[in-house]
Design a protein around this motif. Structure first.
Motif, mmCIF file in Angstrom:
data_model
loop_
_atom_site.group_PDB
_atom_site.id
_atom_site.type_symbol
_atom_site.label_atom_id
_atom_site.label_comp_id
_atom_site.label_asym_id
_atom_site.label_seq_id
_atom_site.Cartn_x
_atom_site.Cartn_y
_atom_site.Cartn_z
ATOM 1 N N HIS A 1 7.799 17.561 -0.902
ATOM 2 C CA HIS A 1 7.219 16.371 -1.549
ATOM 3 C C HIS A 1 7.853 16.214 -2.931
ATOM 4 N N PRO A 2 8.162 14.992 -3.350
ATOM 5 C CA PRO A 2 8.788 14.779 -4.666
ATOM 6 C C PRO A 2 8.002 15.380 -5.821
ATOM 7 N N ILE A 3 6.675 15.303 -5.752
ATOM 8 C CA ILE A 3 5.856 15.828 -6.843
ATOM 9 C C ILE A 3 6.044 17.337 -6.993
ATOM 10 N N SER A 4 6.341 18.028 -5.898
ATOM 11 C CA SER A 4 6.565 19.475 -5.969
ATOM 12 C C SER A 4 7.708 19.807 -6.920
ATOM 13 N N GLN A 5 8.812 19.055 -6.827
ATOM 14 C CA GLN A 5 9.926 19.297 -7.727
ATOM 15 C C GLN A 5 9.623 18.787 -9.130
ATOM 16 N N GLY A 6 8.789 17.755 -9.233
ATOM 17 C CA GLY A 6 8.352 17.301 -10.548
ATOM 18 C C GLY A 6 7.572 18.383 -11.275
ATOM 19 N N ALA B 1 5.566 6.214 -9.164
ATOM 20 C CA ALA B 1 5.266 7.617 -9.460
ATOM 21 C C ALA B 1 3.781 7.896 -9.279
ATOM 22 N N GLN C 1 13.673 12.644 -7.082
ATOM 23 C CA GLN C 1 13.526 13.249 -5.758
ATOM 24 C C GLN C 1 13.258 12.198 -4.691
ATOM 25 N N SER D 1 10.246 13.535 -10.295
ATOM 26 C CA SER D 1 9.638 13.145 -9.022
ATOM 27 C C SER D 1 10.288 11.868 -8.494
#
Length: 475
Positions: free
Chosen positions: A291-296, A435, A118, A115
């Motif tokens: 959103h960064p969390i999506s790829q996390g 994060a 990203q 995340s």
């Protein structure tokens, strides 16, 4: 040379020997608790990446699924076939339980590190994205930490870009020679040429290749294991009981008991899924997501696929057969896995395993190359240097294949990966509050009824993020 080997050996002892694995375990447990078991909270959401709905709307970009498959292709390798066998041989069946345990906490670690990669990614001239721990350090911690980012980049090139590719070439050539009788020279030429064709196409060609190779190798291997499980369905409860009893020392299978099971399970699990080592974030940063969390979340799923699915397949194939004898001296590594498959399915299965090893190793080669390329472009934008690096990778893969003894030259790989992991963990620790901000933003949007949360750069205006890289992500 002996002096250098001694120095790097000492570095390896100081990292992998006693400090790094406990740090990875403790920090992974801390992230799991601090995030409220985020890997459990979003477990169901992970599977969305397998459908087109969660992928990029822009065909010119790397989708979330493509980034997932590239990272799975890199994580899944010899550790899933030979490494699991070694863990069971040295740690007993209980090592499998501790592999599962480290995968669970590793999912949270991977979510956080990917995340962050990203969030701080940068848009490139061709419209794609680049990022990773080096970029996150540079733009998340500030220019004063550039030296730390450079240390990370150098270690990434040395360990993954150079050393591990030589070993992968050696693995493929050895497996093909042993099972098919093909001379190492021809395997080396074929491997170098095919690898060159893909890596000279850049991340887009790497992603397209992984989109084909990884599902074939992963699904095929899982299906083979399912056949074995179905053939021995009545023995599954006994195997599961043995794994748990051995894991907690209630039933000793090897000398060392519970301690050996924990040590081998944690070590092989971490080597296999790479959570916290700082490798996968380089690929995670290339994806076009809202959103960064999506790829996390997607990369946490990658850890699940690698260890809970693929490693478990190998474990059950071994433990459901009669080839493995607890505590006995004899075969281990890939030979144990191979003979166990032959025991269940017949002689033809050894050729199937050779194909699996070839695909696993090939996907790792193109993944390792991209990690090296990403680190190299962080330090220089020279096209000549990049072309030279690509040619060098082809040469290293060929050398590893035709001259197995030459891989000894890359004795620095594991120590460099140790330093790499420590630098990455330091960066995660310092950027962990960021994060948590991302995670809160993601949760709040879901709470407000937003099915697919979108990062608003204005909400993170105090951070050095590339606003151009996040423009249009709500399309």
């Amino acid at each position: 040379m002996e002096f250098l080997e001694m120095i790097f050996g000492r570095i390896g002892d100081l990292t992998w020997g006693w400090s790094l694995i406990p740090i990875l375990v403790v920090f992974g447990a801390f992230i799991t608790i601090a995030t409220g078991f985020v890997q459990i909270e979003y477990f169901g959401r992970m599977f969305r990446v397998l459908s087109n709905k969660n992928n990029s709307d822009d065909n010119s970009q790397i989708s979330a699924r493509e980034a997932l498959l590239v990272s799975v292709g890199g994580r899944v390798g010899g550790g899933n076939i030979a490494g699991v066998a070694v863990a069971i041989t040295l740690g007993g069946p209980g090592a499998v339980f501790w592999m599962w345990a480290i995968a669970l906490v590793g999912m949270a670690t991977s979510l956080v590190e990917c995340s962050l990669a990203q969030l701080f990614k940068r848009k490139t001239d061709d419209g794609g994205y680049r990022g990773g721990p080096a970029t996150a350090i540079m733009h998340g911690l500030g220019a004063s930490y550039k030296w730390l980012a450079v240390v990370y980049a150098i270690c990434l090139i040395a360990a993954f870009g150079l050393g591990f590719n030589a070993f992968q070439g050696n693995t493929v050539a050895g497996a093909v020679q042993d099972s098919l009788g093909v001379d190492r020279l021809w395997t080396g030429i074929a491997l170098a040429v095919i690898s060159g064709f893909i890596i000279f196409g850049g991340i887009h060609r790497i992603a397209k290749a992984s989109d084909v190779v990884v599902p074939i190798m992963a699904v095929g291997y899982i299906l083979m294991a399912l056949v074995v499980i179905l053939m021995n369905l009545s023995d599954i409860p006994t195997v599961l009981t043995t794994i748990v009893r051995n894991a907690f020392g209630w039933e000793e299978a090897v000398s060392g008991g519970m301690g050996a099971a924990i040590a081998q399970g944690l070590r092989r699990g971490l080597f296999s899924n790479e959570a916290g080592l700082g490798s996968a974030p380089n690929v995670a940063a290339t994806a076009h997501v809202r959103h960064p969390i999506s790829q996390g979340i997607t990369q946490a799923f990658s850890v699940f696929i690698d260890t809970i699915l693929i490693c478990s397949c190998t474990a059950f194939v071994i433990l459901l057969g009669d080839v493995y004898v607890p505590g006995a001296e004899g075969i281990d590594g890939v030979a144990l896995t191979q003979q166990s498959i032959v025991f269940h399915l017949g002689d033809w299965a050894q050729y199937y395993l050779t194909l699996a090893i070839l695909l696993f190793a090939f996907s790792s080669i193109i993944y390792n190359y991209y990690l090296g390329e990403n680190a190299l472009t962080f330090m220089t934008q020279s096209k000549a240097v990049l072309v030279s690096f690509r040619l060098a990778i082809m040469g290293i893969v060929f050398l590893g294949a035709v001259a197995p003894g030459a891989t000894a030259v890359f004795f620095f790989s594991d120590p460099m990966m140790g330093i790499l992991a420590i630098v990455n963990l330091l960066a995660i620790m310092m950027l962990f509050p960021v994060a948590m901000r991302l995670l809160r933003d993601f949760r709040e949007q879901l709470k407000d009824g937003v099915e697919r949360p979108v990062l608003n750069p204005d909400d993170f205006a105090d951070l050095d993020i590339d606003r151009e890289a996040w423009r249009g992500h709500n399309g």
